[in-house]
Scaffold this active site. Sequence first.
Site, PDB file in Angstrom:
ATOM      1  N   ASP A 244       0.826  -1.209   0.000  1.00 34.54           N
ATOM      2  CA  ASP A 244       0.000   0.000   0.000  1.00 34.54           C
ATOM      3  C   ASP A 244       0.861   1.261   0.000  1.00 34.54           C
ATOM      4  O   ASP A 244       0.453   2.293  -0.541  1.00 34.54           O
ATOM      5  CB  ASP A 244      -0.986   0.015   1.170  1.00 34.54           C
ATOM      6  CG  ASP A 244      -2.265   0.774   0.816  1.00 34.54           C
ATOM      7  OD1 ASP A 244      -2.774   0.577  -0.314  1.00 34.54           O
ATOM      8  OD2 ASP A 244      -2.750   1.563   1.636  1.00 34.54           O
TER       9      ASP A 244
ATOM     10  N   GLU B  85      -0.219  10.356   5.395  1.00 35.27           N
ATOM     11  CA  GLU B  85      -0.187   8.902   5.214  1.00 35.27           C
ATOM     12  C   GLU B  85       1.213   8.404   4.909  1.00 35.27           C
ATOM     13  O   GLU B  85       1.646   7.374   5.427  1.00 35.27           O
ATOM     14  CB  GLU B  85      -1.112   8.486   4.057  1.00 35.27           C
ATOM     15  CG  GLU B  85      -2.482   8.052   4.508  1.00 35.27           C
ATOM     16  CD  GLU B  85      -3.437   7.844   3.342  1.00 35.27           C
ATOM     17  OE1 GLU B  85      -3.027   7.214   2.347  1.00 35.27           O
ATOM     18  OE2 GLU B  85      -4.578   8.306   3.423  1.00 35.27           O
TER      19      GLU B  85
ATOM     20  N   GLU C 132     -11.210   6.083  -2.341  1.00 40.13           N
ATOM     21  CA  GLU C 132     -11.193   6.485  -0.928  1.00 40.13           C
ATOM     22  C   GLU C 132     -12.306   5.797  -0.136  1.00 40.13           C
ATOM     23  O   GLU C 132     -12.101   5.374   1.000  1.00 40.13           O
ATOM     24  CB  GLU C 132     -11.338   8.009  -0.802  1.00 40.13           C
ATOM     25  CG  GLU C 132     -10.205   8.813  -1.428  1.00 40.13           C
ATOM     26  CD  GLU C 132      -8.917   8.797  -0.603  1.00 40.13           C
ATOM     27  OE1 GLU C 132      -8.437   7.694  -0.253  1.00 40.13           O
ATOM     28  OE2 GLU C 132      -8.394   9.888  -0.323  1.00 40.13           O
TER      29      GLU C 132
ATOM     30  N   GLU D 145      -9.709  -3.074  -6.118  1.00 41.88           N
ATOM     31  CA  GLU D 145      -9.626  -3.103  -4.650  1.00 41.88           C
ATOM     32  C   GLU D 145      -9.744  -4.528  -4.111  1.00 41.88           C
ATOM     33  O   GLU D 145      -9.023  -4.913  -3.197  1.00 41.88           O
ATOM     34  CB  GLU D 145     -10.693  -2.190  -4.028  1.00 41.88           C
ATOM     35  CG  GLU D 145     -10.444  -0.695  -4.236  1.00 41.88           C
ATOM     36  CD  GLU D 145      -9.270  -0.137  -3.413  1.00 41.88           C
ATOM     37  OE1 GLU D 145      -8.846  -0.787  -2.435  1.00 41.88           O
ATOM     38  OE2 GLU D 145      -8.774   0.939  -3.770  1.00 41.88           O
TER      39      GLU D 145
END
Length: 221
Positions: free
Chosen positions: A47, A88, A140, A210
């Site tokens: 990620d 992040e 998101e 995803e």
Amino acid sequence: KKDIPMIKKWLNQHHQLYTAATRHPFTLSIRDGSVQLSAFKRWLGQDYIFVRAFVPFVASLLLKAWKESDDDSDIEVILGGVAALNDEISWFKREASKWNVSLSNIVPQKANLEYCRFLESLMSDDVEYTIAVTAFWAIEAVYQESYAHCLADGSKTSEELKETCQRWGNDDFGRYCGSLQDIANRRLEKSPEDIISKAEAIVIRVLEYEVEFWSMSRGEN
Ligand code: HMH
């Protein structure tokens, strides 16, 4: 028919796929406390690579909003996303050192490479703002829904993973996703049929990517 927001309709029509992305065995295993540490670490490293590729995508979206948007506040919502990404990236570095994951020699896996390539295709000037902002909302929203569920009633998420879940599952991030959804709905409402169907196809692809990303984290592909 006209007063139901487009995204609401799509989430009903593609409910199975949306659930596959937001209630995936990977995040469900975080929620029930059974997640393997190796899977979590794999997700973390992969990620980080994804988020680095996400930055230029959001930059391109900012540029499209500036050129094409009919509402000045869009820029501010997207800029909030940039700020969150900045945070992040620092968090990924801290979290990686906490778990002894080296971020400098991560090999992006196939599902990740394909997702990053898809992001890159959305950066093209030929992709309309409405399409790109709808994709951004979907990307998101999957994380927001997935990780909020890991903190919701009945969750057995371990203390050490709660911070990860908070990052995307907190209420502010939820409201931010709601603002993105409002922007996308407003744009879609004013869009011709061909843009609407293109945007729908993009949302479906995001959801599929995803699902693959979570599966990759479990070591399944
Ligand atoms: C794969 N999708 C993926 N990673 C993320 N960090 C997000 C969405 C949300 O930011």
